[in-house]
Design an enzyme around this catalytic site. Structure first.
Site: not given
Length: 309
Positions: A225, A253, A272
């Site tokens: 993450r 993000e 991602h």
């Protein structure tokens, strides 16, 4: 036993023909006002990827679903769900569903950096013949920080390169070291692969001290993450110590266009996309179907989340 299952929009078809005791219904458009909210036994919420998903008020929904027994996440990580799940309600992930997808991407990222692919993309666009020295992965030392199923899959993919492997997890077991041993392992690694869940313990784990212990010129690979890494510290390390990075996740993000991480030297970013493939739902719902069948029959579903992951 029969159970009302609310599943995320456009996912009910993946659960057809599962078990007649499971009533599969897609989450209503206004779930908090739906008269059947109090009957829901199982909730399969949508992927909660970013702030835009907050329109789906998971916390309020879970608090009002008084008959809820089981929440099934559609992701391997549950850091954006676990905090909202009431005590006593089972929470499961789909850990393992995306192992091969993630391992392939991370291997690609390592080779992309080692073979200077970003440089060659740029010079091809400029139609310039500009050789740049590349490196070999063979014989390097790879340190996995978070040695779970994705790390084990990537380890298998890297076996032909004859790399040396170091492993770290939350708790020590066999040849897997504990997080407390990281400081002495980091200076040995050429490639550090971050695959920890996001918890209070791992938030900001990759900070200035962590990066200072890495070899100058070594590579950080983040498949965990974004918030596991102190972004400002990473940017500084790329400029001051030639630390390179392959990142499939960032903090923040999505990464804003003007963010300095885009321009940090030696950093290559993918948005991602670790599980962003045509068959990702098939992989995911294979686990979901198996877990629901186990649960309705009184068994123990796999990937139960405990201690936040």
């Amino acid at each position: 036993m029969s159970a009302l299952v609310w599943t995320a929009k456009d996912t009910a078809d993946w659960l057809t023909g599962l078990d007649e005791r499971l009533e599969i219904v897609e989450v209503p458009q206004d779930p908090l006002s739906d008269p059947r909210l109090g009957e829901v036994k199982v909730l399969i919420p949508p992927l909660m990827r970013n702030a835009a998903d907050e329109a789906f008020n998971l916390t309020s929904l879970l608090a009002r679903a008084k008959s809820l027994e089981y929440v099934q996440a559609l992701s391997a990580g549950v850091d954006n769900i676990a905090h909202a799940v009431p005590e006593g309600v089972l929470l499961c992930s789909v850990r393992g569903a995306y192992d091969e997808l993630m391992a392939e991407l991370l291997l690609t990222g390592i080779l992309t950096i080692y073979k200077e692919i970003p440089h060659y993309v740029r010079v091809q666009e400029e139609r310039t013949w500009a050789p740049s020295q590349v490196r070999v992965v063979q014989g390097k030392t790879v340190l996995y920080v978070g040695y779970g199923s994705i790390a084990q899959c990537l380890e298998r993919y890297l076996e032909p390169f004859k790399v040396r492997t170091l492993k770290v997890a939350r708790t020590k077991r066999g040849d897997v070291a504990s997080l407390d041993e990281l400081p002495e392992l980091l200076p040995q690694a050429d490639i550090v692969v971050l695959l920890t869940p996001l918890t209070d313990e791992t938030r900001g784990l990759v900070n200035a001290d962590f990066l200072a212990r890495m070899k100058p010129g070594s590579l950080l690979v983040n498949g965990a993450r974004g918030a596991c890494v102190d972004t400002d510290a990473l940017i500084a390390a790329t400029r001051e110590r030639d630390i390179q990075a392959f990142l499939d996740v960032t903090d923040p993000e999505p990464l804003p266009p003007e963010h300095p991480l885009w321009r940090a030297p030696g950093v290559f970013i993918t948005p991602h996309i670790g599980s962003f493939t045509a068959d990702n739902q098939a992989r995911c719902f294979h686990v979901v179907r198996e877990n629901l069948t186990t649960w309705i029959n009184g068994g123990r579903p796999k990937n139960r989340v405990e201690h936040g992951y």
